[in-house]
Enzyme design. Structure first.
Site, mmCIF file in Angstrom:
data_model
loop_
_atom_site.group_PDB
_atom_site.id
_atom_site.type_symbol
_atom_site.label_atom_id
_atom_site.label_comp_id
_atom_site.label_asym_id
_atom_site.label_seq_id
_atom_site.Cartn_x
_atom_site.Cartn_y
_atom_site.Cartn_z
ATOM 1 N N HIS A 22 -2.238 -1.734 -0.117
ATOM 2 C CA HIS A 22 -1.317 -2.852 -0.354
ATOM 3 C C HIS A 22 -0.846 -3.566 0.902
ATOM 4 C CE1 HIS A 22 1.640 0.124 0.800
ATOM 5 N NE2 HIS A 22 2.536 -0.827 0.911
HETATM 6 N N1 UDP Z 1 3.600 5.744 -5.038
HETATM 7 C C1 UDP Z 1 3.930 5.912 -6.373
HETATM 8 N N2 UDP Z 1 3.131 5.331 -7.316
HETATM 9 C C2 UDP Z 1 2.025 4.609 -7.013
HETATM 10 C C3 UDP Z 1 1.691 4.456 -5.638
HETATM 11 C C4 UDP Z 1 2.509 5.021 -4.674
HETATM 12 O O1 UDP Z 1 4.909 6.577 -6.696
HETATM 13 O O2 UDP Z 1 1.354 4.116 -7.923
HETATM 14 C C5 UDP Z 1 4.473 6.358 -4.023
HETATM 15 C C6 UDP Z 1 3.743 7.192 -2.995
HETATM 16 O O3 UDP Z 1 3.517 8.494 -3.477
HETATM 17 C C7 UDP Z 1 4.735 7.167 -1.842
HETATM 18 C C8 UDP Z 1 5.324 5.783 -1.954
HETATM 19 O O4 UDP Z 1 5.069 5.328 -3.272
HETATM 20 O O5 UDP Z 1 5.773 8.094 -2.033
HETATM 21 C C9 UDP Z 1 4.652 4.911 -0.936
HETATM 22 O O6 UDP Z 1 4.988 3.634 -1.152
HETATM 23 P P1 UDP Z 1 4.115 2.425 -0.637
HETATM 24 O O7 UDP Z 1 2.742 2.866 -0.369
HETATM 25 O O8 UDP Z 1 4.356 1.325 -1.604
HETATM 26 O O9 UDP Z 1 4.870 2.001 0.698
HETATM 27 P P2 UDP Z 1 4.768 2.463 2.194
HETATM 28 O O10 UDP Z 1 4.963 3.942 2.249
HETATM 29 O O11 UDP Z 1 3.467 2.013 2.725
HETATM 30 O O12 UDP Z 1 5.907 1.753 2.855
#
Ligand code: UDP
Length: 354
Positions: A203
């Site tokens: 994403h």
């Molecule tokens: N996550 C979730 N469902 C999904 C995809 C990701 O619960 O369908 C969780 C994942 O396990 C992690 C968090 O969302 O705990 C990560 O979020 P994201 O990748 O959106 O953001 P980033 O960590 O890159 O800021």
């Protein structure tokens, strides 16, 4: 002490769940929660409040979409109104989103102390909106809760040692969440279970908004899915819309974004994680899986140094090669670089002493 928590995006709900639980154990701490609305779909927001038993927000701004400036500006207007009304003793912000930045900027102008959870992370890539948000937030924070020693060292290199602020390595709240909710992991609805699948998420703007990178990554995922092992991909709404817009054919097993309990269930059973997410790189490690990260740099350098997180360029051959090499590898979290699941209680204790 009245704490004013600002959250708005999926990873912030996951982090805040364990911190709010820890705060609730301190009778002297009162928490007001403001949800900016940055993430708003039921499966990107509501499901986390339900599953992770986060107290319903006292304020829900419903602000999402638009350019970075527009979104941040609209949030600042509404957050300022709420802060003036609540007169909190401290504001608590998480990570590196526009909600984090908006909350921190409003608070510092109102002379309200700012505590930043997940402080000190750096990718050293100022083209990432997250990098700008985290650097500015750190600059205006009074308590900088770092998840790792690397984060503390980053801040010290930037001169924070000589500032009248607190820099504290409390550990990573995401490890607390992973350990706490692992006991109640549940399979995604109507999901046919495979063993040894690749769990993929994508994403980051640097990948979704660049057609060459996006095409190369999707082609690699399609190749893995059709020739190596199934690829399960909970598809982020922005990635879905980009894929549809440019007409790329996605041949993996993609599903709607899942709740955190389902995500943990998938992590427990995956043979490898492939992602550009920040949080998922560590969750792979917490659940003993290798991670292939499709980015040029990462904030979680400890995992790269340990050889369990492989940074690969957005190139079909590199991705397929890394996946096949590290699939089903058992990774060991013996170093406890993320604190072992005590971050939230440490944060609540520090807030109580503040
Ligand atoms: N996550 C979730 N469902 C999904 C995809 C990701 O619960 O369908 C969780 C994942 O396990 C992690 C968090 O969302 O705990 C990560 O979020 P994201 O990748 O959106 O953001 P980033 O960590 O890159 O800021």
């Amino acid at each position: 002490m009245k704490i004013f928590t600002i959250i708005g995006a999926r990873p912030q709900f996951i982090k805040a769940s364990v911190v709010s639980m820890a705060i609730a154990k301190h009778a002297e701490l009162e928490e007001i929660i403001l949800h900016t609305g940055q993430h708003f779909d039921a499966n990107m927001s509501d499901i986390f409040f339900e599953q992770l038993v986060i107290p319903p927000p006292n304020y829900h701004l419903g602000i999402h979409g638009g350019s970075h400036g527009e979104m941040t500006g609209r949030m600042m207007i509404e957050i300022e109104r709420a802060m003036l009304k609540e007169k909190p003793d401290l504001i608590l912000v998480y990570g590196d989103t526009n909600s984090t930045l908006a909350g921190a900027l409003v608070a510092v102008k109102l002379h309200i102390p700012v505590a930043h959870i997940e402080s000190g992370l750096r990718s050293y890539n100022m083209r990432m909106p997250e990098e700008v948000n985290r650097i500015v937030t750190d600059q205006v924070s009074d308590i900088l809760f770092c998840p790792t020693q690397t984060a503390v060292d980053n801040l010290y290199r930037e001169g924070f040692l000589n500032k009248p602020v607190k820099v504290i390595n409390v550990g990573d709240v995401m490890q607390d969440s992973a350990l706490y909710f692992a006991r109640v992991a549940t399979p995604p609805k109507d999901f046919t279970s495979y063993r040894g699948f690749v769990l993929a998420t994508l994403h980051r703007a640097e990948n979704t908004d660049d057609l060459d990178r996006l095409s190369a990554i999707i082609t690699a995922l399609n190749t893995v899915h059709t020739t190596v092992v199934p690829v399960i991909m909970p598809l982020h709404p922005r990635t879905r819309s980009f894929i549809e817009k440019v007409g790329i054919k996605l041949e993996v097993h993609f599903i709607e974004p899942v709740g955190y309990l389902e995500m943990i269930w998938l992590l427990q059973r995956a043979g490898l994680v492939l992602t550009d997410s920040g949080g998922l790189q560590k969750e792979a490690f917490f659940f003993n899986k290798a991670c292939v990260t499709v980015r040029d740099q990462t904030e979680w350098v400890e995992l790269v140094d340990l050889g369990v997180n492989l940074l690969v360029s957005a190139n079909k051959e590199s991705i397929v090669d890394a996946v096949t090499t590290h699939l089903n590898r058992l990774v060991n979290d013996s170093a406890q670089v993320y604190g072992g699941g005590l971050a939230a209680s440490r944060i609540a204790q520090h807030l109580s002493n503040a």
